[in-house]
Design a protein around this motif. Structure first.
Motif, PDB file in Angstrom:
ATOM      1  N   GLU A  35       0.833  -1.205   0.000  1.00  0.00           N
ATOM      2  CA  GLU A  35       0.000   0.000   0.000  1.00  0.00           C
ATOM      3  C   GLU A  35       0.869   1.258   0.000  1.00  0.00           C
ATOM      4  O   GLU A  35       0.484   2.286  -0.576  1.00  0.00           O
ATOM      5  N   GLN A  36       2.033   1.190   0.654  1.00  0.00           N
ATOM      6  CA  GLN A  36       2.934   2.345   0.661  1.00  0.00           C
ATOM      7  C   GLN A  36       3.362   2.689  -0.768  1.00  0.00           C
ATOM      8  O   GLN A  36       3.398   3.867  -1.151  1.00  0.00           O
ATOM      9  N   ILE A  37       3.692   1.669  -1.541  1.00  0.00           N
ATOM     10  CA  ILE A  37       4.078   1.896  -2.941  1.00  0.00           C
ATOM     11  C   ILE A  37       2.907   2.503  -3.714  1.00  0.00           C
ATOM     12  O   ILE A  37       3.077   3.434  -4.507  1.00  0.00           O
ATOM     13  N   ALA A  38       1.699   1.974  -3.460  1.00  0.00           N
ATOM     14  CA  ALA A  38       0.509   2.486  -4.151  1.00  0.00           C
ATOM     15  C   ALA A  38       0.284   3.964  -3.816  1.00  0.00           C
ATOM     16  O   ALA A  38      -0.081   4.765  -4.687  1.00  0.00           O
ATOM     17  N   ASP A  63     -15.306  20.127  -3.603  1.00  0.00           N
ATOM     18  CA  ASP A  63     -14.551  20.842  -4.640  1.00  0.00           C
ATOM     19  C   ASP A  63     -13.047  20.602  -4.552  1.00  0.00           C
ATOM     20  O   ASP A  63     -12.351  20.618  -5.570  1.00  0.00           O
ATOM     21  N   LEU A  64     -12.531  20.419  -3.353  1.00  0.00           N
ATOM     22  CA  LEU A  64     -11.084  20.258  -3.183  1.00  0.00           C
ATOM     23  C   LEU A  64     -10.673  18.784  -3.106  1.00  0.00           C
ATOM     24  O   LEU A  64      -9.521  18.480  -2.779  1.00  0.00           O
ATOM     25  N   ASN A  65     -11.610  17.876  -3.399  1.00  0.00           N
ATOM     26  CA  ASN A  65     -11.326  16.432  -3.377  1.00  0.00           C
ATOM     27  C   ASN A  65     -10.759  15.993  -2.024  1.00  0.00           C
ATOM     28  O   ASN A  65      -9.786  15.256  -1.947  1.00  0.00           O
ATOM     29  N   ILE A  66     -11.405  16.457  -0.959  1.00  0.00           N
ATOM     30  CA  ILE A  66     -10.955  16.077   0.380  1.00  0.00           C
ATOM     31  C   ILE A  66     -11.479  14.696   0.746  1.00  0.00           C
ATOM     32  O   ILE A  66     -10.784  13.914   1.396  1.00  0.00           O
ATOM     33  N   ILE A  67     -12.705  14.381   0.358  1.00  0.00           N
ATOM     34  CA  ILE A  67     -13.282  13.070   0.655  1.00  0.00           C
ATOM     35  C   ILE A  67     -13.758  12.414  -0.642  1.00  0.00           C
ATOM     36  O   ILE A  67     -13.787  13.049  -1.689  1.00  0.00           O
ATOM     37  N   GLY A  68     -14.111  11.137  -0.519  1.00  0.00           N
ATOM     38  CA  GLY A  68     -14.555  10.384  -1.687  1.00  0.00           C
ATOM     39  C   GLY A  68     -13.415   9.605  -2.316  1.00  0.00           C
ATOM     40  O   GLY A  68     -12.307   9.532  -1.780  1.00  0.00           O
ATOM     41  N   ARG A  69     -13.692   8.994  -3.458  1.00  0.00           N
ATOM     42  CA  ARG A  69     -12.657   8.221  -4.155  1.00  0.00           C
ATOM     43  C   ARG A  69     -11.636   9.152  -4.806  1.00  0.00           C
ATOM     44  O   ARG A  69     -11.971  10.237  -5.245  1.00  0.00           O
ATOM     45  N   ARG A  70     -10.382   8.700  -4.825  1.00  0.00           N
ATOM     46  CA  ARG A  70      -9.263   9.477  -5.382  1.00  0.00           C
ATOM     47  C   ARG A  70      -9.126  10.834  -4.686  1.00  0.00           C
ATOM     48  O   ARG A  70      -8.862  11.855  -5.314  1.00  0.00           O
ATOM     49  N   SER A  71      -9.323  10.818  -3.379  1.00  0.00           N
ATOM     50  CA  SER A  71      -9.315  12.049  -2.596  1.00  0.00           C
ATOM     51  C   SER A  71      -8.106  12.107  -1.669  1.00  0.00           C
ATOM     52  O   SER A  71      -7.364  11.131  -1.503  1.00  0.00           O
ATOM     53  N   LEU A  72      -7.937  13.245  -1.042  1.00  0.00           N
ATOM     54  CA  LEU A  72      -6.884  13.411  -0.040  1.00  0.00           C
ATOM     55  C   LEU A  72      -7.103  12.446   1.117  1.00  0.00           C
ATOM     56  O   LEU A  72      -6.150  11.849   1.627  1.00  0.00           O
ATOM     57  N   PHE A  73      -8.350  12.285   1.516  1.00  0.00           N
ATOM     58  CA  PHE A  73      -8.664  11.371   2.617  1.00  0.00           C
ATOM     59  C   PHE A  73      -8.256   9.937   2.271  1.00  0.00           C
ATOM     60  O   PHE A  73      -7.630   9.244   3.086  1.00  0.00           O
ATOM     61  N   GLN A  74      -8.593   9.476   1.069  1.00  0.00           N
ATOM     62  CA  GLN A  74      -8.214   8.120   0.672  1.00  0.00           C
ATOM     63  C   GLN A  74      -6.699   7.966   0.637  1.00  0.00           C
ATOM     64  O   GLN A  74      -6.158   6.940   1.061  1.00  0.00           O
ATOM     65  N   LEU A  75      -5.993   8.980   0.151  1.00  0.00           N
ATOM     66  CA  LEU A  75      -4.542   8.922   0.074  1.00  0.00           C
ATOM     67  C   LEU A  75      -3.903   8.846   1.453  1.00  0.00           C
ATOM     68  O   LEU A  75      -2.936   8.114   1.656  1.00  0.00           O
ATOM     69  N   MET A  76      -4.455   9.562   2.420  1.00  0.00           N
ATOM     70  CA  MET A  76      -3.839   9.659   3.741  1.00  0.00           C
ATOM     71  C   MET A  76      -4.258   8.548   4.690  1.00  0.00           C
ATOM     72  O   MET A  76      -3.469   8.102   5.519  1.00  0.00           O
ATOM     73  N   ASP A  77      -5.492   8.098   4.606  1.00  0.00           N
ATOM     74  CA  ASP A  77      -6.070   7.250   5.653  1.00  0.00           C
ATOM     75  C   ASP A  77      -5.474   5.842   5.670  1.00  0.00           C
ATOM     76  O   ASP A  77      -5.686   5.047   4.759  1.00  0.00           O
ATOM     77  N   THR A  78      -4.735   5.527   6.729  1.00  0.00           N
ATOM     78  CA  THR A  78      -4.208   4.166   6.928  1.00  0.00           C
ATOM     79  C   THR A  78      -4.895   3.496   8.112  1.00  0.00           C
ATOM     80  O   THR A  78      -4.452   2.458   8.583  1.00  0.00           O
ATOM     81  N   LEU A 130       2.611   6.124  -2.943  1.00  0.00           N
ATOM     82  CA  LEU A 130       3.667   6.888  -3.612  1.00  0.00           C
ATOM     83  C   LEU A 130       3.326   7.137  -5.072  1.00  0.00           C
ATOM     84  O   LEU A 130       3.558   8.224  -5.601  1.00  0.00           O
ATOM     85  N   GLU A 131       2.797   6.118  -5.723  1.00  0.00           N
ATOM     86  CA  GLU A 131       2.522   6.200  -7.166  1.00  0.00           C
ATOM     87  C   GLU A 131       1.113   6.677  -7.488  1.00  0.00           C
ATOM     88  O   GLU A 131       0.742   6.753  -8.658  1.00  0.00           O
ATOM     89  N   LEU A 132       0.315   6.964  -6.446  1.00  0.00           N
ATOM     90  CA  LEU A 132      -1.096   7.325  -6.629  1.00  0.00           C
ATOM     91  C   LEU A 132      -1.838   6.267  -7.441  1.00  0.00           C
ATOM     92  O   LEU A 132      -2.637   6.570  -8.330  1.00  0.00           O
ATOM     93  N   ASN A 133      -1.553   5.013  -7.111  1.00  0.00           N
ATOM     94  CA  ASN A 133      -2.244   3.884  -7.731  1.00  0.00           C
ATOM     95  C   ASN A 133      -3.523   3.634  -6.944  1.00  0.00           C
ATOM     96  O   ASN A 133      -3.573   2.825  -6.026  1.00  0.00           O
ATOM     97  N   TRP A 134      -4.583   4.371  -7.315  1.00  0.00           N
ATOM     98  CA  TRP A 134      -5.793   4.434  -6.498  1.00  0.00           C
ATOM     99  C   TRP A 134      -6.466   3.087  -6.305  1.00  0.00           C
ATOM    100  O   TRP A 134      -7.087   2.841  -5.258  1.00  0.00           O
ATOM    101  N   ASP A 135      -6.382   2.213  -7.295  1.00  0.00           N
ATOM    102  CA  ASP A 135      -7.045   0.911  -7.178  1.00  0.00           C
ATOM    103  C   ASP A 135      -6.434   0.050  -6.073  1.00  0.00           C
ATOM    104  O   ASP A 135      -7.085  -0.872  -5.566  1.00  0.00           O
ATOM    105  N   ILE A 143      -1.604  14.991  -7.658  1.00  0.00           N
ATOM    106  CA  ILE A 143      -1.066  14.908  -9.025  1.00  0.00           C
ATOM    107  C   ILE A 143       0.256  14.148  -8.962  1.00  0.00           C
ATOM    108  O   ILE A 143       1.107  14.451  -8.123  1.00  0.00           O
ATOM    109  N   PRO A 144       0.460  13.145  -9.824  1.00  0.00           N
ATOM    110  CA  PRO A 144       1.719  12.378  -9.809  1.00  0.00           C
ATOM    111  C   PRO A 144       2.930  13.285  -9.970  1.00  0.00           C
ATOM    112  O   PRO A 144       2.865  14.318 -10.666  1.00  0.00           O
ATOM    113  N   GLU A 145       4.040  12.905  -9.347  1.00  0.00           N
ATOM    114  CA  GLU A 145       5.243  13.737  -9.335  1.00  0.00           C
ATOM    115  C   GLU A 145       5.737  14.060 -10.742  1.00  0.00           C
ATOM    116  O   GLU A 145       6.192  15.170 -11.005  1.00  0.00           O
TER     117      GLU A 145
END
Length: 604
Positions: free
Chosen positions: A90-93, A120-135, A95-100, A410-412
């Motif tokens: 999941e850490q690799i995912a 509007d700021l994609n804080i929650i929902g799929r492909r959001s900041l919350f999904q990226l951060m939440d472990t 890093l790469e923003l591999n949402w699936d 956004i990917p690096e």
């Protein structure tokens, strides 16, 4: 960093392979011991001295049980290694923003449809900041994290305290990984009909049952009477009639107290099962030691106070559960309760235990949920070592100043960073630019980094200093067929809400973002409405960023002192369009709509 995680995964795979082989060896050894013991029991019976024969059998059983215990530990370790591999993957995912491959927990996005900025700021929902951060493994922890990201009340001291905790937790990768592995393992063992933490807390908070003392006292007296009269009757000192009368009285009292003891075993079993499985997680936190001068040491003190450590309390629960389990024994339970009021006594103890446990477990769980949420942010900080923790210096010459500000979703290899600052008196930004040039993305970039800053997490910037602002957006306004709202009318209502927020008598100014203002109506009315809106919001208690395709609005800079023009441009070479995504001062000098139509073969 990806190579480091891949190296970890390869090491884990090698360990799993080794322990699978060890598990097979132990299984074969168990089978061998079992078969040899059976053969020995059959062939050696009557041929050896009984003492020798019994000693060998006992020794064989002990070895067999020891192998069973070892095998169970090896299998548990293999499972936990599997979870550790999952964590590293999941850490690799992330890093790469591999949402699936990034786990997603749905926190009811519809609940936040009218939130000032969540959608509007994609804080929650799929492909959001919350999904990226939440472990987080537990839902309560995810709720804490989402609350931090969506909180509109800004106070700098809690933010700074959270920043300090995150900075201390970020390098503690082993601590964070082990905590997550233990939580994953514990959650995987939860049965379908077992309580979860919230159900247990609901049960603990039920009103305390009362009225135990008098029935218990009566039954103790009758129990002593039964035993005393029975002994006297057995030695011929008393008629058995008195024994029968006393025993019938005891049975009658036992019958009347049936409702008070109902469910004793089920409640005790569920509580012990849940807390027992959760004990490995709490023990890991309890054993963790940090320097006294560290903020994390103070944070974890609730688990490490000598008299109320989780391990001490859980031992008490375990002992109680063993005693309460007598109720489910169909032979021993009735026999004991016919002699003494066992279930009634322990039902009273259970009510007292509930009263004692509820505040402790509530405190531990609240702290644990907060710890998991902090670990999510610490993991985010660890994976993004080039991000920086924002400062909130009121004395700075700029209201907002960022160096190399980028968007974390956004990917690096596609990300373009911008420097951006806002000064008092020039706090209304009109951003023009061609289609796809980066206007909307830049608005979201500033907004999402403000959210990160106020949550206590690091921002996607080399440096960021900002004041404390309320946030409001009108970026991705949708029509509503259910409410009969067109896109344009939905935007009008949203902008009305924005003006209401801007006119509120609040200490903290409003930082607002409007993308492609009034894009749902004709050019003439769009210009008139947009110009009126800009005049209205200028000089109010806020900072605004408004994007538009209407280049004529740029002329308002000479009329509105607070307004300044900024733009994004593109270039076309060899029939191909390219975008720089760099913010530049002044109005946009070019357009690209006709060129895009021409490139796609449309008549122009």
């Amino acid at each position: 960093m990806k190579k480091l995680f891949e190296h970890h995964i390869a090491r884990i795979d090698r360990k799993i392979e080794l322990y699978i082989k060890l598990s097979s060896k132990i299984s074969r050894a168990r089978l061998t011991i079992f078969i040899v013991t059976l053969l020995f029991a059959f062939l050696a019976s009557g041929r050896l001295h009984e003492l020798v024969y019994s000693a060998i059998l006992i020794a064989a059983v002990i070895v067999f049980l020891d192998l069973m215990g070892r095998h169970k530990k090896v299998e548990q370790f293999i499972e936990k290694l599997g979870f550790l591999k999952q964590v590293k993957g999941e850490q690799i995912a992330r890093l790469e923003l591999n949402w699936d491959e990034i786990p997603f927990r749905d926190i009811n996005r519809d609940k936040y449809l009218s939130h000032p900025y969540a959608q509007d700021l994609n804080i929650i929902g799929r492909r959001s900041l919350f999904q990226l951060m939440d472990t987080s493994i537990y839902e309560g922890s995810s709720k804490v994290l989402s609350a931090w990201l969506l909180n509109q009340s800004k106070d700098v001291e809690p933010i700074k305290k959270r920043q300090q905790l995150i900075q201390e937790l970020a390098p503690l990768q082993l601590f964070r990984d082990k905590l997550r592995v233990e939580a994953l393992y514990t959650k995987s063992k939860a049965g379908r009909y077992e309580w979860n933490m919230e159900q247990m807390l609901d049960w603990l908070r039920l009103p305390k049952k009362t009225g135990f003392l008098l029935p218990l006292l009566i039954m103790i007296i009758l129990s002593v009477s039964n035993i005393t009269l029975g002994i006297l009757a057995m030695i011929g000192k008393l008629s058995s009639v008195y024994v029968v009368f006393s025993f019938v009285s005891y049975l009658t009292a036992l019958k009347f107290t049936g409702d008070k003891v109902k469910g004793l075993f089920d409640a005790a079993f569920q509580m012990e099962k849940l807390l027992g499985s959760f004990s490995n997680i709490l023990s890991h936190v309890e054993r963790f030691k940090a320097s006294d001068d560290k903020e994390i040491s103070q944070f974890l003190k609730v688990y490490q106070e000598e008299k109320i450590k989780p391990s001490v309390v859980l031992k008490k629960v375990r002992r109680f559960s063993v005693a309460a389990s007598v109720q489910k024994n169909q032979v021993l339970g009735p026999l004991i309760n016919l002699v003494i009021p066992w279930d009634l006594y322990f039902s009273m103890r259970l009510e007292n235990l509930k009263e004692e446990l509820e505040p402790k477990i509530t405190k531990w769980l609240d702290k644990f949920y907060e710890l998991e949420a902090l670990n999510s942010m610490a993991n985010f900080a660890f994976l993004n070592g080039d991000y920086s923790f924002p400062t909130f210096n009121k004395d700075a010459d700029a209201l907002f100043k960022a160096e190399e500000l980028g968007h974390p979703l956004i990917p690096e290899n596609q990300k373009v960073a911008n420097d951006f600052e806002i000064h008092s008196g020039k706090d209304l930004f009109l951003i023009t630019g061609s289609n796809m040039a980066g206007k909307s993305t830049f608005l979201r970039t500033v907004g999402i980094n403000l959210v990160l800053a106020y949550s206590g997490a690091p921002a996607n910037a080399k440096s960021l200093n900002t004041g404390l602002y309320r946030i409001f957006t009108s970026i991705n306004v949708n029509d509503s067929l259910g409410d009969g709202l067109s896109h344009f009318y939905a935007e009008v209502k949203r902008l009305r809400e924005l003006l209401d927020e801007l006119n509120k008598d609040e200490d903290q100014p409003l930082f607002f973002f409007v993308d492609e203002i009034y894009k749902g109506t004709n050019n003439k009315e769009r210009y008139a409405g947009s110009a009126a809106f800009l005049r209205e919001v200028a000089g109010k208690n806020g900072i605004g960023m408004v994007s538009t395709h209407d280049l004529e609005l740029a002329d308002l800079e000479s009329e509105i002192d607070a307004l300044s023009n900024w733009h994004f441009v593109e270039s076309i070479e060899g029939g191909k369009m390219s975008f720089e995504y760099k913010l530049k001062s002044g109005p946009c000098p070019s357009t690209n709509a006709l060129e895009i139509m021409r490139m796609e073969g449309l008549p122009v």
